[in-house]
Scaffold this motif. Structure first.
Motif, PDB file in Angstrom:
ATOM      1  N   ARG A  88     -13.821   9.797 -12.601  1.00 52.79           N
ATOM      2  CA  ARG A  88     -13.160  11.114 -12.520  1.00 52.79           C
ATOM      3  C   ARG A  88     -14.175  12.223 -12.766  1.00 52.79           C
ATOM      4  N   CYS A  89     -14.208  13.221 -11.891  1.00 55.53           N
ATOM      5  CA  CYS A  89     -15.139  14.340 -12.062  1.00 55.53           C
ATOM      6  C   CYS A  89     -14.986  14.916 -13.463  1.00 55.53           C
ATOM      7  N   LYS A  90     -13.706  15.068 -13.874  1.00 52.44           N
ATOM      8  CA  LYS A  90     -13.438  15.724 -15.154  1.00 52.44           C
ATOM      9  C   LYS A  90     -14.000  14.912 -16.324  1.00 52.44           C
ATOM     10  N   GLU A  91     -14.146  13.593 -16.173  1.00 54.55           N
ATOM     11  CA  GLU A  91     -14.605  12.767 -17.293  1.00 54.55           C
ATOM     12  C   GLU A  91     -16.058  13.083 -17.642  1.00 54.55           C
ATOM     13  N   CYS A  92     -16.856  13.396 -16.621  1.00 55.28           N
ATOM     14  CA  CYS A  92     -18.255  13.747 -16.900  1.00 55.28           C
ATOM     15  C   CYS A  92     -18.467  15.254 -16.999  1.00 55.28           C
ATOM     16  N   HIS A  93     -17.701  16.022 -16.192  1.00 55.60           N
ATOM     17  CA  HIS A  93     -17.977  17.470 -16.114  1.00 55.60           C
ATOM     18  C   HIS A  93     -16.980  18.329 -16.886  1.00 55.60           C
ATOM     19  N   GLY A  94     -15.918  17.725 -17.430  1.00 57.78           N
ATOM     20  CA  GLY A  94     -15.007  18.453 -18.316  1.00 57.78           C
ATOM     21  C   GLY A  94     -13.887  19.195 -17.609  1.00 57.78           C
ATOM     22  N   ASP A 132     -22.742  28.663  -7.431  1.00 59.59           N
ATOM     23  CA  ASP A 132     -23.717  29.522  -6.748  1.00 59.59           C
ATOM     24  C   ASP A 132     -24.429  28.791  -5.614  1.00 59.59           C
ATOM     25  N   LYS A 133     -24.264  27.483  -5.547  1.00 58.16           N
ATOM     26  CA  LYS A 133     -24.910  26.723  -4.473  1.00 58.16           C
ATOM     27  C   LYS A 133     -24.114  26.842  -3.170  1.00 58.16           C
ATOM     28  N   SER A 134     -24.740  26.423  -2.070  1.00 57.40           N
ATOM     29  CA  SER A 134     -24.021  26.455  -0.797  1.00 57.40           C
ATOM     30  C   SER A 134     -23.041  25.281  -0.744  1.00 57.40           C
ATOM     31  N   ALA A 179     -23.536  17.605  -0.459  1.00 57.91           N
ATOM     32  CA  ALA A 179     -24.653  16.655  -0.541  1.00 57.91           C
ATOM     33  C   ALA A 179     -24.675  15.981  -1.913  1.00 57.91           C
ATOM     34  N   GLN A 180     -24.414  16.759  -2.953  1.00 55.31           N
ATOM     35  CA  GLN A 180     -24.383  16.204  -4.315  1.00 55.31           C
ATOM     36  C   GLN A 180     -23.233  15.204  -4.472  1.00 55.31           C
ATOM     37  N   ILE A 181     -22.052  15.582  -3.955  1.00 56.01           N
ATOM     38  CA  ILE A 181     -20.872  14.720  -4.121  1.00 56.01           C
ATOM     39  C   ILE A 181     -21.010  13.431  -3.310  1.00 56.01           C
ATOM     40  N   VAL A 208     -28.036  13.527  -2.927  1.00 54.97           N
ATOM     41  CA  VAL A 208     -28.996  14.040  -3.903  1.00 54.97           C
ATOM     42  C   VAL A 208     -29.361  12.935  -4.891  1.00 54.97           C
ATOM     43  N   ASP A 209     -28.330  12.265  -5.407  1.00 49.63           N
ATOM     44  CA  ASP A 209     -28.523  11.177  -6.370  1.00 49.63           C
ATOM     45  C   ASP A 209     -27.650  10.011  -5.898  1.00 49.63           C
ATOM     46  N   PRO A 210     -28.249   8.923  -5.419  1.00 49.74           N
ATOM     47  CA  PRO A 210     -27.462   7.814  -4.856  1.00 49.74           C
ATOM     48  C   PRO A 210     -26.448   7.226  -5.833  1.00 49.74           C
ATOM     49  N   ASP A 211     -26.664   7.427  -7.125  1.00 44.10           N
ATOM     50  CA  ASP A 211     -25.693   6.934  -8.102  1.00 44.10           C
ATOM     51  C   ASP A 211     -24.493   7.872  -8.248  1.00 44.10           C
ATOM     52  N   HIS A 212     -24.599   9.029  -7.640  1.00 38.93           N
ATOM     53  CA  HIS A 212     -23.539  10.048  -7.720  1.00 38.93           C
ATOM     54  C   HIS A 212     -22.876  10.124  -6.339  1.00 38.93           C
ATOM     55  N   ASN A 213     -22.280   9.001  -5.937  1.00 43.32           N
ATOM     56  CA  ASN A 213     -21.770   8.884  -4.571  1.00 43.32           C
ATOM     57  C   ASN A 213     -20.246   8.715  -4.554  1.00 43.32           C
ATOM     58  N   PHE A 214     -19.569   9.755  -4.064  1.00 52.24           N
ATOM     59  CA  PHE A 214     -18.101   9.740  -4.007  1.00 52.24           C
ATOM     60  C   PHE A 214     -17.617   9.811  -2.566  1.00 52.24           C
ATOM     61  N   SER A 215     -18.473   9.383  -1.618  1.00 51.04           N
ATOM     62  CA  SER A 215     -18.139   9.546  -0.199  1.00 51.04           C
ATOM     63  C   SER A 215     -16.920   8.708   0.209  1.00 51.04           C
TER      64      SER A 215
HETATM   65  C1  HEC Z   1     -20.259   9.429 -14.276  1.00 51.42           C
HETATM   66  C2  HEC Z   1     -20.459  10.810 -14.468  1.00 51.42           C
HETATM   67  C3  HEC Z   1     -20.203  11.735 -13.325  1.00 51.42           C
HETATM   68  C4  HEC Z   1     -19.104  11.784 -12.545  1.00 51.42           C
HETATM   69  C5  HEC Z   1     -17.877  10.904 -12.567  1.00 51.42           C
HETATM   70  C6  HEC Z   1     -19.305  12.881 -11.660  1.00 51.42           C
HETATM   71  N1  HEC Z   1     -20.514  13.472 -11.896  1.00 51.42           N
HETATM   72 FE1  HEC Z   1     -21.252  15.090 -10.985  1.00 51.42          FE
HETATM   73  N2  HEC Z   1     -22.964  14.917 -12.004  1.00 51.42           N
HETATM   74  C7  HEC Z   1     -23.209  13.991 -12.954  1.00 51.42           C
HETATM   75  C8  HEC Z   1     -24.577  14.126 -13.425  1.00 51.42           C
HETATM   76  C9  HEC Z   1     -25.241  13.265 -14.468  1.00 51.42           C
HETATM   77  C10 HEC Z   1     -25.117  15.211 -12.704  1.00 51.42           C
HETATM   78  C11 HEC Z   1     -26.549  15.774 -12.818  1.00 51.42           C
HETATM   79  C12 HEC Z   1     -27.308  15.528 -11.538  1.00 51.42           C
HETATM   80  C13 HEC Z   1     -27.451  14.044 -11.248  1.00 51.42           C
HETATM   81  O1  HEC Z   1     -28.051  13.314 -12.041  1.00 51.42           O
HETATM   82  O2  HEC Z   1     -26.923  13.610 -10.213  1.00 51.42           O
HETATM   83  C14 HEC Z   1     -24.076  15.675 -11.832  1.00 51.42           C
HETATM   84  C15 HEC Z   1     -24.218  16.749 -10.980  1.00 51.42           C
HETATM   85  C16 HEC Z   1     -23.201  17.271 -10.214  1.00 51.42           C
HETATM   86  C17 HEC Z   1     -23.305  18.479  -9.452  1.00 51.42           C
HETATM   87  C18 HEC Z   1     -24.481  19.410  -9.365  1.00 51.42           C
HETATM   88  C19 HEC Z   1     -24.383  20.362 -10.528  1.00 51.42           C
HETATM   89  C20 HEC Z   1     -25.382  21.480 -10.488  1.00 51.42           C
HETATM   90  O3  HEC Z   1     -25.228  22.404 -11.293  1.00 51.42           O
HETATM   91  O4  HEC Z   1     -26.269  21.441  -9.640  1.00 51.42           O
HETATM   92  C21 HEC Z   1     -22.113  18.655  -8.840  1.00 51.42           C
HETATM   93  C22 HEC Z   1     -21.714  19.790  -7.914  1.00 51.42           C
HETATM   94  C23 HEC Z   1     -21.275  17.553  -9.219  1.00 51.42           C
HETATM   95  N3  HEC Z   1     -21.953  16.735 -10.058  1.00 51.42           N
HETATM   96  C24 HEC Z   1     -19.982  17.382  -8.792  1.00 51.42           C
HETATM   97  C25 HEC Z   1     -19.199  16.296  -9.116  1.00 51.42           C
HETATM   98  C26 HEC Z   1     -17.892  16.064  -8.579  1.00 51.42           C
HETATM   99  C27 HEC Z   1     -17.145  16.994  -7.621  1.00 51.42           C
HETATM  100  C28 HEC Z   1     -17.446  14.903  -9.093  1.00 51.42           C
HETATM  101  C29 HEC Z   1     -16.149  14.173  -8.807  1.00 51.42           C
HETATM  102  C30 HEC Z   1     -16.033  13.673  -7.450  1.00 51.42           C
HETATM  103  C31 HEC Z   1     -18.481  14.427  -9.979  1.00 51.42           C
HETATM  104  N4  HEC Z   1     -19.534  15.290  -9.961  1.00 51.42           N
HETATM  105  C32 HEC Z   1     -18.381  13.268 -10.726  1.00 51.42           C
HETATM  106  C33 HEC Z   1     -22.339  13.035 -13.452  1.00 51.42           C
HETATM  107  C34 HEC Z   1     -21.094  12.779 -12.908  1.00 51.42           C
END
Ligand code: HEC
Ligand code: HEC
Ligand code: HEC
Ligand code: HEC
Length: 489
Positions: free
Chosen positions: A313-319, A346-348, A354-356, A360-367
């Motif tokens: 869940r996005c909220k679990e890591c990002h609040g 502020d990003k495009s 790309a981040q989602i 950007v980070d292959p471990d951050h893949n919600f595709s």
């Molecule tokens: C398991 C934890 C986790 C989850 C779940 C997660 N994120 Fe992230 N997110 C991160 C981390 C850690 C970063 C810092 C960059 C990186 O390492 O990828 C990040 C970075 C980002 C960024 C870039 C932030 C910036 O200021 O540049 C965005 C946007 C983002 N996440 C969106 C999402 C969204 C939308 C979801 C839900 C689909 C999500 N994240 C779910 C851990 C998570």
């Protein structure tokens, strides 16, 4: 008696001939109908003004006859308007939506024909107008195919239905000369929303590539707009303000003013509130199976001991306040140390997607949620986030500047139906450890605000964003909700 009638008939014919001979200015010369004396037209007709207005628009749609297949015989006397076929038989095509023909809004542009208006004809008698419409005045101006009853309504409209729109509309700016758009919005809401939608885009009069909505007609052709609102739309259930609402011309202008503020672009499919629900629990909102394993990123922390789908869940890591470790998740069982997404607004949009999607980070893949959902989510990040510090006091977990009385009224009208008078009808927790509206409001005002704004994923709970609520309403509801019980009834 018979002789007198014939005498009048002959007189009418002679006057008609003289008139035709004398009126050779800009308008094309029209051949008289017939040389032989004719029975004078019936001199009294009856009919409906609104039917007449619709006939003026497109008469074959009102009376059940086939649309004319060939050009109107008078069409060949002009060559500036290049339309053809049934269009050339519409009264409005030659005489204008404003009834002034070439002296009005059709005095230039692709609709220009040079033909005169009918505004001055409103003073004509029943007989004279009938003569114009059934071809007895001029053989080529014959609309008797619409039938006697319709001709009667047509005459009635010409006599009683025409208004001089120069008195109401600025022909340069196309705006009403005087109007109260707020009043117009009220009238629109009561009368038009049911079919055209709050923003006028439920019905597209054009096509996908070139959409036309209520707003498009209001801005582009206020004369047509006015005519249609007064007379209704031929062959549709659209009400005619002349018949159904008894609106004054001022009322119509008020609606026009409001309609001119409506969007004219095709609505995007992007939904900010859906983005917010995806942020909450994307697989529920997208109708997908919940993830079974921990997300790979989870291994980068060891303070938060949740596992499985919660870790996705996005909220679990990002609040809930989008501030990650800088916000309330900076301590307690939800602490991960991960950053927020608040400043990513502020990003495009592309960078956020790309981040989602893991680019950007292959471990951050919600595709797995799909392109459209990722776009909604990125749009929420860009446009839907609010700064929670403006609405919640982080020290006391209480709302900033809420009005509990307003909140109680909003709760009664919007939440009680599902959550009950005191918010205990749905238990989000368990029997042993119940959670109600009051519980969430007090324990986690950030979650409360997020959910009320975006709605609850996979439920019918309405979204304050979609309802067009002011953020203040959300704070008011939060203020009231903090007074609700937290114990099982
Ligand atoms: C398991 C934890 C986790 C989850 C779940 C997660 N994120 Fe992230 N997110 C991160 C981390 C850690 C970063 C810092 C960059 C990186 O390492 O990828 C990040 C970075 C980002 C960024 C870039 C932030 C910036 O200021 O540049 C965005 C946007 C983002 N996440 C969106 C999402 C969204 C939308 C979801 C839900 C689909 C999500 N994240 C779910 C851990 C998570
Ligand atoms: C193809 C073009 C065309 C169409 C369609 C058309 N008219 Fe006309 N109309 C004319 C022309 C041209 C005149 C003659 C003007 C003149 O010579 O004075 C005229 C004259 C009239 C007049 C007499 C105006 C006056 O002041 O003397 C009336 C009334 C009238 N039209 C009503 C209608 C109505 C109602 C319809 C629809 C049922 C209609 N017209 C459709 C072209 C058209
Ligand atoms: C009962 C449903 C209904 C209601 C109520 C209704 N309309 Fe319509 N309206 C229609 C339909 C159906 C059409 C024709 C759509 C088409 O031809 O594609 C239409 C057409 C229109 C058009 C003309 C589009 C065109 O170019 O042909 C305008 C402008 C319009 N409506 C405005 C309004 C306004 C303003 C109100 C409120 C005063 C209203 N309508 C109320 C159903 C309705
Ligand atoms: C159409 C029914 C409906 C309406 C109206 C409704 N809700 Fe809900 N709400 C739900 C459902 C269903 C849930 C999910 C319950 C669950 O997951 O167990 C929910 C969940 C919630 C939650 C989150 C519970 C949690 O922790 O997951 C809050 C907070 C909430 N609603 C507040 C409100 C408020 C405030 C209003 C009025 C502005 C409102 N709801 C209107 C049906 C509704």
């Amino acid at each position: 008696m018979k002789g007198k009638t014939i005498l009048i008939g002959v007189t009418v014919l002679v006057v008609g001939l003289l008139a035709a001979a004398c009126s050779q200015q800009a308008a094309p010369t029209l051949a008289p109908a017939t040389e032989a004396p004719v029975e004078p037209p019936k001199v009294e007709v009856s009919g409906s003004v609104t039917d007449g207005g619709k006939l003026y628009d497109k008469w074959w749609k009102v009376v059940d006859v086939d649309e004319p297949a060939v050009d109107h015989p008078l069409w060949a006397t002009q060559d500036s308007n290049t339309r053809s076929g049934d269009d050339t038989w519409r009264c409005k095509e030659c005489h204008g939506w404003d009834y002034f023909g070439a002296d009005g809004a059709y005095g230039s542009g692709s609709h220009f024909t040079g033909f005169p208006g009918v505004f001055d004809a409103s003073g004509m008698s029943d007989g004279e107008l009938l003569g114009w419409l059934d071809g007895s005045t001029t053989a080529d101006h014959d609309f008797s195919a619409m039938g006697e009853e319709a001709l009667g309504s047509m005459v009635t409209f010409l006599q009683d239905g025409l208004v001089d729109l120069h008195e109401f509309i600025d022909y340069e700016t196309k705006a009403p000369l005087e109007a109260d758009a707020d009043h117009g919005q009220e009238l629109y809401g009561n009368t038009c929303t049911v079919c055209h939608g709050v923003d006028g885009r439920s019905i597209n009069f054009g096509d996908d590539d070139d959409p036309e909505y209520v707003g498009t007609i209001a801005l582009g052709n206020p004369w047509e707009f006015t005519h249609k609102v007064r007379a209704g739309q031929p062959g549709s259930a659209m009400p005619a303000s002349l018949r159904h609402n008894d609106w004054s011309m001022q009322d119509v202008m008020d609606v026009l003013a409001f309609a001119q503020s409506l969007p004219i672009e095709a609505p995007g499919t992007i939904s900010v509130s859906r983005g917010g629900r995806l942020y909450d629990k994307w697989w529920k909102e997208a109708g997908l199976d919940e993830p079974a394993e921990d997300i790979a990123l989870w291994a980068r922390q060891n303070t938060n001991t949740r596992s499985g789908d919660d870790t996705w869940r996005c909220k679990e890591c990002h609040g809930w306040d989008y501030m990650g470790a800088l916000g309330p998740y900076g301590s307690g069982s939800h602490f991960t140390g991960f950053p927020g997404v608040f400043f990513a607004q502020d990003k495009s949009l592309e960078d956020i997607v790309a981040q989602i999607s893991g680019n950007v980070d292959p471990d951050h893949n919600f595709s797995a949620m799909g392109e459209a959902a990722m776009t909604d989510l990125a749009t929420f990040i860009k446009e839907g986030q609010i700064d929670m510090r403006d609405v919640v006091d982080y020290g006391s977990s209480t709302p900033v500047g809420g009005d509990g009385v307003s909140g109680e009224a909003l709760f009664a009208s919007t939440c009680v139906a599902c959550h009950g008078d005191d918010g205990t009808m749905i238990n989000f927790g368990s029997d042993d450890d119940p959670e109600y509206i009051g519980t969430i409001a007090i324990d986690n005002p950030w979650e409360f605000v997020h959910k009320v704004r975006a709605g609850q994923p996979g439920s019918g709970m309405p979204s304050a964003i979609d309802m067009g609520w002011d953020l203040q309403y959300v704070i008011d509801v939060l203020t009231f909700a903090q007074t609700l019980p937290v114990d099982a009834p």
